[in-house]
Scaffold this active site. Structure first.
Site, mmCIF file in Angstrom:
data_model
loop_
_atom_site.group_PDB
_atom_site.id
_atom_site.type_symbol
_atom_site.label_atom_id
_atom_site.label_comp_id
_atom_site.label_asym_id
_atom_site.label_seq_id
_atom_site.Cartn_x
_atom_site.Cartn_y
_atom_site.Cartn_z
ATOM 1 N N ARG A 69 0.826 -1.210 0.000
ATOM 2 C CA ARG A 69 0.000 0.000 0.000
ATOM 3 C C ARG A 69 0.865 1.268 0.000
ATOM 4 O O ARG A 69 0.536 2.271 -0.630
ATOM 5 C CB ARG A 69 -0.900 -0.019 1.234
ATOM 6 C CG ARG A 69 -1.859 1.154 1.347
ATOM 7 C CD ARG A 69 -2.913 0.857 2.399
ATOM 8 N NE ARG A 69 -3.839 1.954 2.564
ATOM 9 C CZ ARG A 69 -3.782 2.824 3.569
ATOM 10 N NH1 ARG A 69 -2.849 2.715 4.490
ATOM 11 N NH2 ARG A 69 -4.681 3.784 3.672
ATOM 12 N N HIS A 73 0.629 4.542 -2.459
ATOM 13 C CA HIS A 73 0.460 5.900 -1.960
ATOM 14 C C HIS A 73 1.629 6.794 -2.345
ATOM 15 O O HIS A 73 1.499 8.019 -2.356
ATOM 16 C CB HIS A 73 0.252 5.888 -0.443
ATOM 17 C CG HIS A 73 -1.125 5.469 -0.055
ATOM 18 N ND1 HIS A 73 -1.794 6.001 1.034
ATOM 19 C CD2 HIS A 73 -1.983 4.565 -0.611
ATOM 20 C CE1 HIS A 73 -3.002 5.435 1.128
ATOM 21 N NE2 HIS A 73 -3.124 4.560 0.142
ATOM 22 N N ASN A 101 -3.148 8.947 4.653
ATOM 23 C CA ASN A 101 -1.990 8.357 5.333
ATOM 24 C C ASN A 101 -2.019 8.454 6.858
ATOM 25 O O ASN A 101 -1.470 7.595 7.549
ATOM 26 C CB ASN A 101 -0.702 9.017 4.827
ATOM 27 C CG ASN A 101 -0.394 8.662 3.386
ATOM 28 O OD1 ASN A 101 -0.769 7.594 2.911
ATOM 29 N ND2 ASN A 101 0.283 9.558 2.679
ATOM 30 N N HIS A 200 -6.206 -5.581 -2.556
ATOM 31 C CA HIS A 200 -7.031 -5.673 -1.350
ATOM 32 C C HIS A 200 -7.340 -7.121 -0.981
ATOM 33 O O HIS A 200 -8.129 -7.372 -0.075
ATOM 34 C CB HIS A 200 -8.332 -4.885 -1.525
ATOM 35 C CG HIS A 200 -8.151 -3.407 -1.473
ATOM 36 N ND1 HIS A 200 -9.171 -2.506 -1.705
ATOM 37 C CD2 HIS A 200 -7.056 -2.654 -1.224
ATOM 38 C CE1 HIS A 200 -8.709 -1.278 -1.593
ATOM 39 N NE2 HIS A 200 -7.427 -1.341 -1.309
ATOM 40 N N THR A 255 -9.554 -15.428 2.808
ATOM 41 C CA THR A 255 -8.124 -15.772 2.907
ATOM 42 C C THR A 255 -7.384 -14.494 3.267
ATOM 43 O O THR A 255 -6.836 -13.803 2.403
ATOM 44 C CB THR A 255 -7.606 -16.350 1.578
ATOM 45 O OG1 THR A 255 -7.927 -15.439 0.513
ATOM 46 C CG2 THR A 255 -8.257 -17.698 1.270
ATOM 47 N N ASP A 260 -4.613 -13.899 -3.442
ATOM 48 C CA ASP A 260 -5.349 -14.732 -4.395
ATOM 49 C C ASP A 260 -6.530 -13.946 -4.950
ATOM 50 O O ASP A 260 -6.638 -12.740 -4.721
ATOM 51 C CB ASP A 260 -5.810 -16.045 -3.734
ATOM 52 C CG ASP A 260 -6.660 -15.814 -2.488
ATOM 53 O OD1 ASP A 260 -7.302 -14.729 -2.392
ATOM 54 O OD2 ASP A 260 -6.703 -16.690 -1.615
#
Length: 337
Positions: A69, A73, A101, A200, A255, A260
């Site tokens: 992430r 950003h 942030n 995500h 998961t 995945d």
């Protein structure tokens, strides 16, 4: 002996070719990223970064998502130049206090640790921007995701942009048009939007990022019909109407730590945590079809995610003599007032 005009043209051409070749190959190279950039100057760089990421994720599984992430950003603000890593010192207004942030971006200490190891091996050679880009790739791989060769050669920014961080990074409640526009402004298309949203599949989000979906806070008092009501009830148990802003929930509850395609399967079942996730399936036909494709085919998701990560990593990098190679990722080598 008299020379014909064609002879002089041919002679001029022969003399000019080496100069033209030198110009063509010498100048663009400065602006070109390629995986072997540090092959001679820091041959063990990738091993050092990989080991640093592995140690960090062994301490805390969530760190893989945090490092990934952090790269997002960084790239969405001024390009992939490590501006997100700068502290508020030496006249810098840090991006760390921006809305996307503040109390959210993390992993800075991990990058510090890796940078210190890299500096021991190759002093003042490798940029923080390249370390962050490699760490994002290694975080993906260590979580079970795809591997890709990372083009290298970025340099570090001489400044940060608080306003850019506030306005350029997509918010969890963005509309589909806002998402499309913000990605397009960075040279990323619909395919990149849906594939990169797949990050995500690992990580967590705070209650404050999705609360509006749980308590009819959309403004019209209507329930959020794009959210499975059983799933919503589960979320409400840990995300009250007020308070608990920083309570964490997995972005992919099936998961949690595995990279995945369950993220896409969840969206189809109305169990996408963020509004900006769910609207990929409900608000646009093209993105809906891509969600369905990646939900059905993990291999296609992995293949496109790798391509889109390389593309994102190429957003306006500083190269050649631009910027600097920071010794400390948190501050400039010299103050630039």
């Amino acid at each position: 002996m008299e020379r014909s005009p064609s002879f002089f043209f041919f002679f001029f051409f022969l003399c000019s070719v080496p100069c033209l070749l030198t110009f063509c190959y010498a100048h663009p190279v400065e602006n070109y990223l390629y995986p072997q950039f540090y092959e001679k100057s820091c041959p063990h760089l990738q091993e050092i970064v990989k080991a640093g990421v592995a140690r960090a994720v062994a301490r805390e599984t969530r760190m893989a998502a945090s490092l990934l992430r952090l790269h997002f950003h960084d790239c969405f603000v001024k390009g992939c130049d490590a501006s997100v890593l700068l502290d508020g010192v030496d006249g810098i207004i840090t991006e760390k206090i921006s809305n996307p942030n503040r109390n959210s971006a993390r992993g800075f200490e991990v990058i510090d640790e890796i940078k210190a190891e890299v500096e021991k091996a190759c002093p003042e050679v490798v940029s923080c921007a390249d370390i962050l880009t490699l760490a994002a790739r290694d975080s993906t791989v260590i979580s079970g995701g795809p591997y890709w060769e990372v083009p290298l050669g970025r340099r570090d920014s001489l400044g940060a942009s608080l306003s850019g961080s506030n306005y350029n990074i997509p918010a969890p409640n963005s509309t589909i048009q806002t998402l499309i526009t913000k990605f397009k402004l960075k040279g990323l298309d619909l395919v990149d939007l849906v594939a990169l949203s797949g990050s995500h599949t690992i990580g967590f989000s705070r209650c404050t990022s999705f609360r509006q979906r749980l308590y009819n806070q959309s403004g019209n008092g209507e329930p959020d019909y794009t959210l499975d009501q059983g799933y919503a009830a589960h979320l409400r148990s840990g995300c009250p109407k007020s308070g608990g802003d920083n309570n964490l929930f997995p972005l992919d509850f099936v998961t949690v730590a595995k990279f995945d395609n369950f993220y896409y399967k969840n969206i189809i079942e109305k169990k996408g945590l963020l509004s900006s996730d769910e609207i990929l399936f409900t608000q646009n036909k093209e993105t809906m079809e891509l969600v369905e494709l990646y939900a059905e085919n993990n291999e296609k998701f992995f293949e496109q995610f790798a391509k889109s990560m390389i593309k994102m990593g190429n957003i306006t990098p500083l190269t050649g003599s631009m910027g600097e190679i920071r010794k400390n990722c948190r501050r400039l080598n010299h103050a630039h007032y």
